[in-house]
Design a protein around this motif. Structure first.
Motif, PDB file in Angstrom:
ATOM      1  N   MET A  80       0.825  -1.204   0.000  1.00 22.17           N
ATOM      2  CA  MET A  80       0.000   0.000   0.000  1.00 22.17           C
ATOM      3  C   MET A  80       0.864   1.261   0.000  1.00 22.17           C
ATOM      4  SD  MET A  80      -2.860   1.352   2.752  1.00 22.17           S
ATOM      5  CE  MET A  80      -1.653   2.206   3.785  1.00 22.17           C
ATOM      6  N   LEU A  81       1.929   1.244   0.792  1.00 24.71           N
ATOM      7  CA  LEU A  81       2.789   2.425   0.902  1.00 24.71           C
ATOM      8  C   LEU A  81       3.443   2.780  -0.426  1.00 24.71           C
ATOM      9  CD1 LEU A  81       4.555   1.759   4.330  1.00 24.71           C
ATOM     10  CD2 LEU A  81       2.639   3.285   3.872  1.00 24.71           C
ATOM     11  N   LYS A  82       3.778   1.780  -1.209  1.00 20.14           N
ATOM     12  CA  LYS A  82       4.484   2.003  -2.474  1.00 20.14           C
ATOM     13  C   LYS A  82       3.662   2.810  -3.472  1.00 20.14           C
ATOM     14  CE  LYS A  82       7.362  -2.149  -2.227  1.00 20.14           C
ATOM     15  NZ  LYS A  82       7.592  -3.521  -2.749  1.00 20.14           N
ATOM     16  N   ILE A  83       2.346   2.788  -3.330  1.00 22.62           N
ATOM     17  CA  ILE A  83       1.503   3.467  -4.312  1.00 22.62           C
ATOM     18  C   ILE A  83       0.742   4.652  -3.722  1.00 22.62           C
ATOM     19  CG2 ILE A  83       1.239   1.437  -5.789  1.00 22.62           C
ATOM     20  CD1 ILE A  83      -1.459   0.903  -4.509  1.00 22.62           C
ATOM     21  N   SER A  84       1.063   5.014  -2.486  1.00 25.60           N
ATOM     22  CA  SER A  84       0.359   6.116  -1.820  1.00 25.60           C
ATOM     23  C   SER A  84       1.142   7.415  -1.950  1.00 25.60           C
ATOM     24  CB  SER A  84       0.146   5.801  -0.335  1.00 25.60           C
ATOM     25  OG  SER A  84      -0.681   4.663  -0.161  1.00 25.60           O
ATOM     26  N   ASP A  85       0.467   8.464  -2.417  1.00 28.30           N
ATOM     27  CA  ASP A  85       1.084   9.793  -2.464  1.00 28.30           C
ATOM     28  C   ASP A  85       1.084  10.439  -1.089  1.00 28.30           C
ATOM     29  OD1 ASP A  85       1.412  10.038  -5.434  1.00 28.30           O
ATOM     30  OD2 ASP A  85      -0.776   9.830  -5.365  1.00 28.30           O
ATOM     31  N   ILE A  86       0.059  10.112  -0.317  1.00 27.75           N
ATOM     32  CA  ILE A  86      -0.097  10.655   1.034  1.00 27.75           C
ATOM     33  C   ILE A  86      -0.372   9.493   1.978  1.00 27.75           C
ATOM     34  CG2 ILE A  86      -1.426  12.223   2.508  1.00 27.75           C
ATOM     35  CD1 ILE A  86      -2.247  13.652  -0.166  1.00 27.75           C
ATOM     36  N   VAL A  87       0.359   9.419   3.081  1.00 24.53           N
ATOM     37  CA  VAL A  87       0.177   8.346   4.065  1.00 24.53           C
ATOM     38  C   VAL A  87      -0.310   8.956   5.373  1.00 24.53           C
ATOM     39  CG1 VAL A  87       1.309   6.535   5.409  1.00 24.53           C
ATOM     40  CG2 VAL A  87       1.962   6.910   3.008  1.00 24.53           C
TER      41      VAL A  87
END
Length: 207
Positions: A80-87
């Protein structure tokens, strides 16, 4: 505020500096990944829907949750983190979530992504966050919590220009007392009507 460089505009205003900024970004089309899909995340996701944002969530088993386009399990956090612009971190603090967000998690994030923590400071390894901000792996961060509050005056976080720090203040508003009362009231009503729950409580009390 991070995408619109609000902090920089406040500084310009203080310095009476009339200078346009053409680097501003918008939410449209961005991917927001929520670590945790509880009430806070759901309410935020519901509001983000109006910006045509791709909304991802992470929970224990990857179960589907309303307002989220896709959910991942705990084991799939890096995916999920690899494709998130904002976490956005919005999970409870437990032994299992202590320093869940560390160097490995920051390394898994997209380059120059944005990071928000409104949960608990100890979920994030503070030294690793500082490093990620210093090397601009994380473009900007906004945190309402830190590992030890109040934040030490000597902390490097104070001196970073790509972070917004608030003093554990995000939960406060003029309606907080009303919402707290309403939540307690609804929980009491639910308890009154839930015989199975009452039986469990009575058993634990030894009745």
């Amino acid at each position: 505020e991070m995408l619109k460089n609000s902090k920089e505009f406040y500084i310009k205003q203080k310095n009476k500096n009339w200078q346009m900024d053409t680097s501003l970004l918008e939410l449209f089309g961005k991917t927001v990944g929520f670590i945790g899909t509880g009430t806070i995340s759901k309410e935020a996701a519901k509001r983000l829907k109006g910006f045509d944002v791709n909304i991802l969530g992470m929970n224990t088993d990857g179960r589907d949750v309303e307002y989220f386009d896709k959910c991942y399990s705990n084991d799939e956090i890096d995916e999920m983190l690899k494709i998130s612009d904002i976490v956005v971190v919005a999970i409870p603090y437990t032994e299992k979530t202590h320093h869940l967000i560390n160097k490995d998690r920051f390394d898994a994030m997209k380059d120059e992504s944005y990071f928000i923590n409104v949960a608990r400071g100890s979920i994030v390894d503070e030294d690793d966050l500082i490093h990620a901000l210093e090397i601009k792996k994380i473009r900007k961060a906004a945190i309402d919590v830190v590992e030890e509050e109040p934040l030490d005056e000597k902390s490097k976080l104070w001196d970073l220009d790509n972070i917004i720090i608030t003093p554990h203040n995000s939960w406060i508003s003029e309606n907080k007392a009303i919402r707290t009362f309403d939540t307690i009231y609804e929980n009491l009503k639910r308890f009154k009507n839930d015989e199975e729950l009452k039986n469990k409580v009575n058993i634990n009390r030894g009745y």
